[in-house]
Design a protein around this motif. Sequence first.
Motif, PDB file in Angstrom:
ATOM      1  N   PRO A  64       0.804  -1.233   0.000  1.00  0.00           N
ATOM      2  CA  PRO A  64       0.000   0.000   0.000  1.00  0.00           C
ATOM      3  C   PRO A  64       0.835   1.281   0.000  1.00  0.00           C
ATOM      4  O   PRO A  64       0.608   2.156  -0.846  1.00  0.00           O
ATOM      5  CB  PRO A  64      -0.865  -0.133   1.259  1.00  0.00           C
ATOM      6  N   PRO A  65       1.830   1.430   0.883  1.00  0.00           N
ATOM      7  CA  PRO A  65       2.613   2.668   0.806  1.00  0.00           C
ATOM      8  C   PRO A  65       3.451   2.761  -0.470  1.00  0.00           C
ATOM      9  O   PRO A  65       3.651   3.859  -0.998  1.00  0.00           O
ATOM     10  CB  PRO A  65       3.509   2.640   2.049  1.00  0.00           C
ATOM     11  N   ALA A  66       3.916   1.639  -0.985  1.00  0.00           N
ATOM     12  CA  ALA A  66       4.680   1.672  -2.239  1.00  0.00           C
ATOM     13  C   ALA A  66       3.793   2.129  -3.392  1.00  0.00           C
ATOM     14  O   ALA A  66       4.238   2.895  -4.259  1.00  0.00           O
ATOM     15  CB  ALA A  66       5.268   0.296  -2.533  1.00  0.00           C
ATOM     16  N   GLU A  67       2.561   1.681  -3.389  1.00  0.00           N
ATOM     17  CA  GLU A  67       1.630   2.103  -4.438  1.00  0.00           C
ATOM     18  C   GLU A  67       1.341   3.602  -4.331  1.00  0.00           C
ATOM     19  O   GLU A  67       1.265   4.304  -5.344  1.00  0.00           O
ATOM     20  CB  GLU A  67       0.333   1.293  -4.339  1.00  0.00           C
ATOM     21  N   ARG A  68       1.193   4.108  -3.105  1.00  0.00           N
ATOM     22  CA  ARG A  68       0.978   5.546  -2.921  1.00  0.00           C
ATOM     23  C   ARG A  68       2.178   6.348  -3.423  1.00  0.00           C
ATOM     24  O   ARG A  68       2.018   7.367  -4.101  1.00  0.00           O
ATOM     25  CB  ARG A  68       0.697   5.870  -1.455  1.00  0.00           C
ATOM     26  N   LEU A  69       3.375   5.876  -3.115  1.00  0.00           N
ATOM     27  CA  LEU A  69       4.579   6.560  -3.583  1.00  0.00           C
ATOM     28  C   LEU A  69       4.680   6.511  -5.109  1.00  0.00           C
ATOM     29  O   LEU A  69       5.046   7.500  -5.741  1.00  0.00           O
ATOM     30  CB  LEU A  69       5.829   5.924  -2.965  1.00  0.00           C
ATOM     31  N   LYS A  70       4.332   5.389  -5.673  1.00  0.00           N
ATOM     32  CA  LYS A  70       4.356   5.257  -7.133  1.00  0.00           C
ATOM     33  C   LYS A  70       3.408   6.250  -7.784  1.00  0.00           C
ATOM     34  O   LYS A  70       3.772   6.923  -8.768  1.00  0.00           O
ATOM     35  CB  LYS A  70       3.984   3.832  -7.522  1.00  0.00           C
ATOM     36  N   ARG A  71       2.219   6.360  -7.228  1.00  0.00           N
ATOM     37  CA  ARG A  71       1.243   7.319  -7.776  1.00  0.00           C
ATOM     38  C   ARG A  71       1.763   8.745  -7.664  1.00  0.00           C
ATOM     39  O   ARG A  71       1.592   9.555  -8.574  1.00  0.00           O
ATOM     40  CB  ARG A  71      -0.104   7.170  -7.081  1.00  0.00           C
ATOM     41  N   ARG A  72       2.383   9.071  -6.512  1.00  0.00           N
ATOM     42  CA  ARG A  72       2.932  10.413  -6.337  1.00  0.00           C
ATOM     43  C   ARG A  72       4.006  10.719  -7.375  1.00  0.00           C
ATOM     44  O   ARG A  72       4.050  11.810  -7.927  1.00  0.00           O
ATOM     45  CB  ARG A  72       3.525  10.563  -4.934  1.00  0.00           C
ATOM     46  N   VAL A  73       4.870   9.755  -7.625  1.00  0.00           N
ATOM     47  CA  VAL A  73       5.930   9.961  -8.602  1.00  0.00           C
ATOM     48  C   VAL A  73       5.350  10.103  -9.996  1.00  0.00           C
ATOM     49  O   VAL A  73       5.729  11.001 -10.764  1.00  0.00           O
ATOM     50  CB  VAL A  73       6.947   8.786  -8.560  1.00  0.00           C
TER      51      VAL A  73
END
Length: 96
Positions: free
Chosen positions: A82-91
């Motif tokens: 979940p946090p990796a997906e959030r970071l991916k979306r931010r990038v």
Amino acid sequence: MANSEEFGALRKALRSFVFPMTAAFFLWYALYVLLSAYARDFMGTKVIGNINVALIFGLLQFVSTFLIAWLYARYASRKLDPPAERLKRRVEDGAA
């Protein structure tokens, strides 16, 4: 992104699983190797028929490997993905 607080928390979460699990597995494997080398009588002890302690320990190496993989998959899906997906979306949003 690599310097962000979110990325640091993600790295910490990964390390909190990987390092202890790696150490535990290494110690378990080292125990198996050391017992095989220096406790031959114990490892040669018959348990059932021709099945001895060494064979059981060897098979448990496979079991523990699959158990660790399963535990990691569960941990990653709950704590890392979940946090990796959030970071991916931010990038991706920032790059667009």
